[in-house]
Enzyme design. Sequence first.
Site, PDB file in Angstrom:
ATOM      1  N   ASP A   1       0.436 -50.448  12.574  1.00  0.00           N
ATOM      2  CA  ASP A   1      -0.568 -49.429  12.242  1.00  0.00           C
ATOM      3  C   ASP A   1      -0.280 -48.828  10.870  1.00  0.00           C
ATOM      4  O   ASP A   1       0.023 -47.639  10.735  1.00  0.00           O
ATOM      5  CB  ASP A   1      -0.619 -48.374  13.358  1.00  0.00           C
TER       6      ASP A   1
ATOM      7  N   LYS B   1       0.735 -56.959  16.070  1.00  0.00           N
ATOM      8  CA  LYS B   1      -0.630 -56.544  16.424  1.00  0.00           C
ATOM      9  C   LYS B   1      -1.298 -55.909  15.207  1.00  0.00           C
ATOM     10  O   LYS B   1      -0.732 -55.015  14.579  1.00  0.00           O
ATOM     11  CB  LYS B   1      -0.589 -55.532  17.573  1.00  0.00           C
TER      12      LYS B   1
ATOM     13  N   ASP C   1      -6.330 -56.778  17.536  1.00  0.00           N
ATOM     14  CA  ASP C   1      -6.709 -55.714  18.481  1.00  0.00           C
ATOM     15  C   ASP C   1      -7.911 -54.942  17.938  1.00  0.00           C
ATOM     16  O   ASP C   1      -7.785 -53.800  17.501  1.00  0.00           O
ATOM     17  CB  ASP C   1      -5.485 -54.794  18.670  1.00  0.00           C
TER      18      ASP C   1
ATOM     19  N   LYS D   1     -10.763 -54.642  19.783  1.00  0.00           N
ATOM     20  CA  LYS D   1     -11.444 -54.056  20.953  1.00  0.00           C
ATOM     21  C   LYS D   1     -12.963 -54.128  20.816  1.00  0.00           C
ATOM     22  O   LYS D   1     -13.661 -53.118  20.826  1.00  0.00           O
ATOM     23  CB  LYS D   1     -11.017 -52.587  21.137  1.00  0.00           C
TER      24      LYS D   1
ATOM     25  N   ASP E   1     -19.926 -54.651  22.199  1.00  0.00           N
ATOM     26  CA  ASP E   1     -21.245 -54.758  21.567  1.00  0.00           C
ATOM     27  C   ASP E   1     -22.111 -55.611  22.485  1.00  0.00           C
ATOM     28  O   ASP E   1     -21.693 -55.926  23.610  1.00  0.00           O
ATOM     29  CB  ASP E   1     -21.077 -55.400  20.171  1.00  0.00           C
TER      30      ASP E   1
ATOM     31  N   ARG F   1       4.704 -46.834  16.895  1.00  0.00           N
ATOM     32  CA  ARG F   1       5.490 -45.831  16.171  1.00  0.00           C
ATOM     33  C   ARG F   1       6.979 -45.793  16.478  1.00  0.00           C
ATOM     34  O   ARG F   1       7.769 -45.550  15.551  1.00  0.00           O
ATOM     35  CB  ARG F   1       4.840 -44.449  16.389  1.00  0.00           C
TER      36      ARG F   1
HETATM   37  O1  C5P Z   1       2.434 -46.099  18.220  1.00  0.00           O
HETATM   38  P1  C5P Z   1       2.123 -46.564  19.622  1.00  0.00           P
HETATM   39  O2  C5P Z   1       3.293 -47.278  20.289  1.00  0.00           O
HETATM   40  O3  C5P Z   1       1.534 -45.471  20.481  1.00  0.00           O
HETATM   41  O4  C5P Z   1       0.988 -47.666  19.397  1.00  0.00           O
HETATM   42  C1  C5P Z   1       0.280 -48.229  20.460  1.00  0.00           C
HETATM   43  C2  C5P Z   1      -0.719 -49.209  19.905  1.00  0.00           C
HETATM   44  O5  C5P Z   1      -1.420 -49.787  20.999  1.00  0.00           O
HETATM   45  C3  C5P Z   1      -1.767 -48.601  18.972  1.00  0.00           C
HETATM   46  O6  C5P Z   1      -2.027 -49.577  17.965  1.00  0.00           O
HETATM   47  C4  C5P Z   1      -2.999 -48.416  19.857  1.00  0.00           C
HETATM   48  O7  C5P Z   1      -4.195 -48.568  19.160  1.00  0.00           O
HETATM   49  C5  C5P Z   1      -2.822 -49.581  20.839  1.00  0.00           C
HETATM   50  N1  C5P Z   1      -3.448 -49.429  22.153  1.00  0.00           N
HETATM   51  C6  C5P Z   1      -3.207 -48.360  22.991  1.00  0.00           C
HETATM   52  N2  C5P Z   1      -3.829 -48.276  24.209  1.00  0.00           N
HETATM   53  C7  C5P Z   1      -4.637 -49.260  24.607  1.00  0.00           C
HETATM   54  C8  C5P Z   1      -4.891 -50.354  23.753  1.00  0.00           C
HETATM   55  C9  C5P Z   1      -4.253 -50.416  22.532  1.00  0.00           C
HETATM   56  O8  C5P Z   1      -2.422 -47.491  22.654  1.00  0.00           O
HETATM   57  N3  C5P Z   1      -5.188 -49.207  25.826  1.00  0.00           N
END
Ligand code: C5P
Length: 249
Positions: free
Chosen positions: A26, A48, A75, A77, A80, A225
């Site tokens: 991210d 990802k 990812d 998502k 549509d 993170r």
């Molecule tokens: O930083 P963190 O570990 O929270 O990142 C989780 C990642 O997983 C982010 O990129 C978020 O968009 C993604 N994600 C999520 N929940 C979902 C699908 C994807 O947190 N259900």
Amino acid sequence: MGKHCFELRCRSEVVNDENRVVIALDYTNETDVLAMIERLDPQRCRLKVGKELFTYCGPQLVQKLVDRGFDVFLDLKYHDIPNTVAGAVSASATLGVWMVNVHASGGFAMMKAAADALKDLDKRPLLIAVTVLTSTAQSDLDHLDIPGAIEERVLHYAKLAKEAGLDGVVCSAQEAKRLKAELGSDFLLVTPGIRPSGADAGDQHRIVTPAKAITDGSDFLVVGRPITQADNPLQVLHEINTEVESSLH
Ligand code: C5P
């Protein structure tokens, strides 16, 4: 496991190794991404690419990651009309990504159109549905006037995804045990909201440790993170991999 893991294979083979961590890149620019991935081994993690990075850097960066031997989970998502989503997942297949996803809330016809668009390809990405975002709390559903408990909604969406021909779902690791029991071991579970003990939860609500996620049946752990914002990302990845490996044996 071969480098280009988007090849269509028996699903047990897909998860028959210890490379279970998917790092959520991210970031907002290519420089930061390349600085991170230069230190990473494609045999020890997958990557990802989400909406933010994709919007900044586009398919060219995805292609670079694939060319460097990483399994890439795109990812985006998709949600549509069925025809548009079918076209989008087909486009992702041309990039050689390992995994792509759609929102289950887009409905059965949309998911089936996406699965059908990929099913005759020699090499195709795994197709996964997002059930309920791991940042969602019960109060958020209540606020949206969506009835029922989160757990029931997740199970319902996962069943629909399986029926539509998808390979698995993104869900909270808190739901993994029940989903594996109800949907079978071949149906892949990809779980974000993973936090090593003591790590900051951030905006995630339904969080779980790596060991518990694996023990409960998660196939792939999405970790952002806790790795990307760590002082020593490689050390954190190593610790998570060690925890995963000892939970697998
Ligand atoms: O930083 P963190 O570990 O929270 O990142 C989780 C990642 O997983 C982010 O990129 C978020 O968009 C993604 N994600 C999520 N929940 C979902 C699908 C994807 O947190 N259900």
